[in-house]
Enzyme design. Structure first.
Site, PDB file in Angstrom:
ATOM      1  N   CYS A  31      20.419  70.232  16.173  1.00  0.00           N
ATOM      2  CA  CYS A  31      20.483  70.131  14.722  1.00  0.00           C
ATOM      3  C   CYS A  31      19.638  68.937  14.318  1.00  0.00           C
ATOM      4  O   CYS A  31      18.675  68.602  15.004  1.00  0.00           O
ATOM      5  CB  CYS A  31      21.933  70.026  14.229  1.00  0.00           C
ATOM      6  SG  CYS A  31      22.770  68.534  14.737  1.00  0.00           S
ATOM      7  N   HIS A 549      21.947  65.653   5.287  1.00  0.00           N
ATOM      8  CA  HIS A 549      22.426  66.702   6.194  1.00  0.00           C
ATOM      9  C   HIS A 549      23.382  67.604   5.430  1.00  0.00           C
ATOM     10  O   HIS A 549      24.524  67.236   5.154  1.00  0.00           O
ATOM     11  CB  HIS A 549      23.138  66.053   7.391  1.00  0.00           C
ATOM     12  CG  HIS A 549      23.385  66.978   8.538  1.00  0.00           C
ATOM     13  ND1 HIS A 549      24.342  67.965   8.501  1.00  0.00           N
ATOM     14  CD2 HIS A 549      22.798  67.059   9.765  1.00  0.00           C
ATOM     15  CE1 HIS A 549      24.342  68.616   9.654  1.00  0.00           C
ATOM     16  NE2 HIS A 549      23.407  68.090  10.433  1.00  0.00           N
TER      17      HIS A 549
END
Length: 638
Positions: A31, A549
């Protein structure tokens, strides 16, 4: 240990060696900051040893994953890592953990992509109900016949929709999955099943076939594609590439369709019917108890992602009986949260809180409760509880009228109340209307009179800890970071992820979105953008390195629900659109949308402090940074 390092390919090889080598890695993904590994077996000392490697910030073990937090240089590590593992290991996250978690993850992955298609068809059916109530003769017209055919189409061919999304989830060739599943919903099989139901014996190579039909079915096509995934991998390994494109689909349909007609279909269809029958029996014995439980706890199930598990039961009820009580009770639960959000809107004198509560209430009218829950009711806790209580009371009232839904509602809410109408059960609609009114007005009244202390009163005298936060007026000499999105501000320490909450990646704030856009908070450049588009790294002209994020673990969506508008190296100005995302899709998949906004080079500043505000507004400051003396202000990034 987060020591400075420049040889990231070596770090990747060191990590692989410590976790047991490529043969021990069943899945590798990344990620924005982490290398996410699924290991066949986790060596006892792997976590401690990897944590000590230079360049590793920390290691987190969560939900069956061995997550190595690297930070901004994750791309360098991941690119090297996947060159040393099997090609089929370098893929997206698969559901791991307990059996229950895997089932819920599968249901979410399969149904979420087309839930709005079913919702649209359900609204069309509701419109036809209203038309028949106003003009009964309309039912005899060709127009009604065509519209009714359109409204039932996605339910009739539901197995095809399931085949498509299940193929994506189980990594099966979509066309092979559709080929096998389409055979189950052909008119020919419906005719054969009808003959069997009338007493004729029809056999396949001497084995008697069942009368099970598969239009509108859920579990048979789901299990078909799951088992097909194993068959397809077996065939791909053994059939030469020159013949694979022809022989794999041929063998797949020859094996899977008879296997489903003879074994998979009858067993799974009976299982779905058994579960639905058990639920319906419980409703018959104690309808008020079932209603109270569903009305009171449905939104709790939504928060934890458990709600997808009930979808097969509801669809089976409509397929078998043409009606369902669960969605009738569920609607009260939804409307209870909408009422609670409306209560906060009416009670608050805080302009920003009202600005969040008003649109959350409006979206709730369409059966979408995520903005109401995450932006308003759950944020203040007591409104969420009162919404659940009012939903339970409303559902109990609905049960006393014997109300049912007679058309499927993809997103139960105020617009689908009309689905409770049936000329054979005239009290059903009245019960639904009264119960939902109690849920809405009861929640709003409880919140207004007892369940909400206005944030304006709490913050009017300033923050409790003046050392921890700053007001916008105090920041004239500080560097300010504007909010990149709209939403409610949450302390970074409350993010349910130790890497963010522990400040491992840096200091900042978290924001629960009420919108769907991420914009540049300052003038600068784009440092990194993931292929999944769920996170972006920026560097301001003043040297601030910022990570935005969107959501937690949303890398598993592989970009679905996200649209990126920038690329690495691109120059941006404050307000430029960076990312668009679909909060409803992401929420329905069971992912937490809380969005950390983190200064990753916080060590380059004397301090990073959140601004004293409860609501994030694009363009208004959410962070304040104190500069170090010029000699010490260089970036620590290696």
């Amino acid at each position: 240990m987060s020591a400075q390092i420049r040889d990231y390919p070596k770090l990747a090889r060191d990590i692989l060696d410590v976790v047991g080598g490529p043969e021990n890695v069943s899945n590798a993904a990344r990620c924005a900051t982490r290398l996410r590994l699924v290991l066949k077996e986790t060596p006892p000392d792997a976590k401690a040893r990897v944590s000590e490697l230079p360049g590793v910030i920390t290691v987190v073990e969560n939900n069956g994953q061995f997550q190595v937090v690297i930070g901004n240089h994750i791309s360098d590590v991941y690119d090297e890592f996947i060159t040393h593992v099997a090609a089929d290991s370098a893929s997206s996250d698969a559901p791991h953990g307990s059996i229950v978690n895997r089932i819920i993850a599968t249901m979410s992955a399969v149904f979420a992509p087309f839930i709005y298609v079913l919702a649209a068809a359900g609204i069309l059916q509701g419109g036809l109900i209203i038309a028949r109530m106003i003009q009964p003769a309309f039912e005899t017209t060709g127009t009604h016949e065509v519209l009714a055919m359109m409204s039932w189409a996605p339910f009739t061919f539901l197995p095809i929709f399931i085949a498509i999304t299940a193929a994506q989830h189980f990594k099966v060739n979509i066309f092979n999955a559709v080929l096998c599943t389409a055979a189950l919903v052909t008119p020919t099989w419906a005719e054969i099943a009808g003959r069997i139901a009338e007493g004729e014996q029809v056999t396949f190579f001497g084995i008697a076939l069942s009368q099970t039909t598969y239009t509108s079915s859920v579990l048979p096509p789901l299990f078909l594609v799951w088992i097909l995934s194993y068959l397809e991998r077996f065939l791909n390994r053994r059939i030469p590439a020159v013949a694979r494109q022809l022989l794999v689909p041929l063998i797949s349909i020859l094996v899977m369709v008879p296997l489903t007609l003879l074994v998979i279909g009858p067993i799974t269809a009976a299982g779905a019917t058994l579960i639905a029958t058990a639920y319906n029996a419980g409703v018959e014995v104690a309808p008020w108890l079932a209603a109270a439980f569903i009305g009171g706890f449905w939104q709790v199930a939504v928060i934890f992602g458990f709600h997808w598990g009930i979808t097969p039961v509801v669809l089976d009820n409509f397929a078998k009986y043409g009606q369902d009580s669960f969605q009738a009770f569920q609607t009260a639960a939804v409307i209870g949260q909408v009422g609670a959000a409306a209560g906060v809107f009416l009670k608050s004198r805080n302009r920003k809180i009202k600005g969040v509560a008003a649109p959350a209430t409006v979206t709730g009218v369409f059966g979408i409760t995520e903005p109401a829950i995450y932006g308003v009711t759950l944020r203040f806790k007591t409104p969420f509880i009162f919404g659940c209580i009012a939903g339970a009371v409303g559902a109990v009232v609905i049960s006393l009228f014997g109300a049912r839904y007679y058309a499927y509602a993809g997103l139960p809410g105020p617009l689908t109340i009309v689905n409770a109408y049936s000329p054979d059960n005239p009290m059903s609609l009245w019960g639904e209307l009264i119960g939902c009114a109690i849920a809405f007005f009861g929640a709003a009244a409880l919140v207004y009179f007892a369940g909400y202390k206005d944030v304006l009163a709490e913050t009017g005298t300033g923050p409790a800890d003046p050392q921890a936060t700053s007001t916008a007026g105090d920041l004239a000499q500080d560097l300010q970071i504007a909010s990149p999105l709209e939403g409610s501000v949450v302390p970074l320490s409350e993010v349910p992820d130790p890497v963010f909450s522990g400040g491992v990646l840096g200091q900042g704030v978290a924001i629960r979105p009420t919108g769907s856009r991420i914009v540049a908070p300052f003038d600068g450049s784009v440092v990194s953008v993931l292929d999944s588009q769920h996170a972006v790294g920026l560097r301001s002209d003043e040297g601030v390195e910022l990570l935005i994020h969107v959501g937690l673990d949303t890398v598993a969506l592989e970009g679905e629900g996200f649209t990126g508008h920038v690329s690495a190296g691109q120059q941006v100005r404050a307000g430029d659109l960076l990312i668009e995302f679909d909060p409803h899709l992401i929420g329905e998949r069971g992912y937490d949308l809380i969005t950390p906004v983190v200064v990753t080079n916080a060590a380059a500043f004397a301090g990073v402090r959140p601004v004293a505000t409860d609501s994030a507004v694009i363009g208004e400051p959410v962070l304040a940074l104190d500069r170090l003396p010029a000699a010490n202000s260089a970036s620590t990034d290696a």
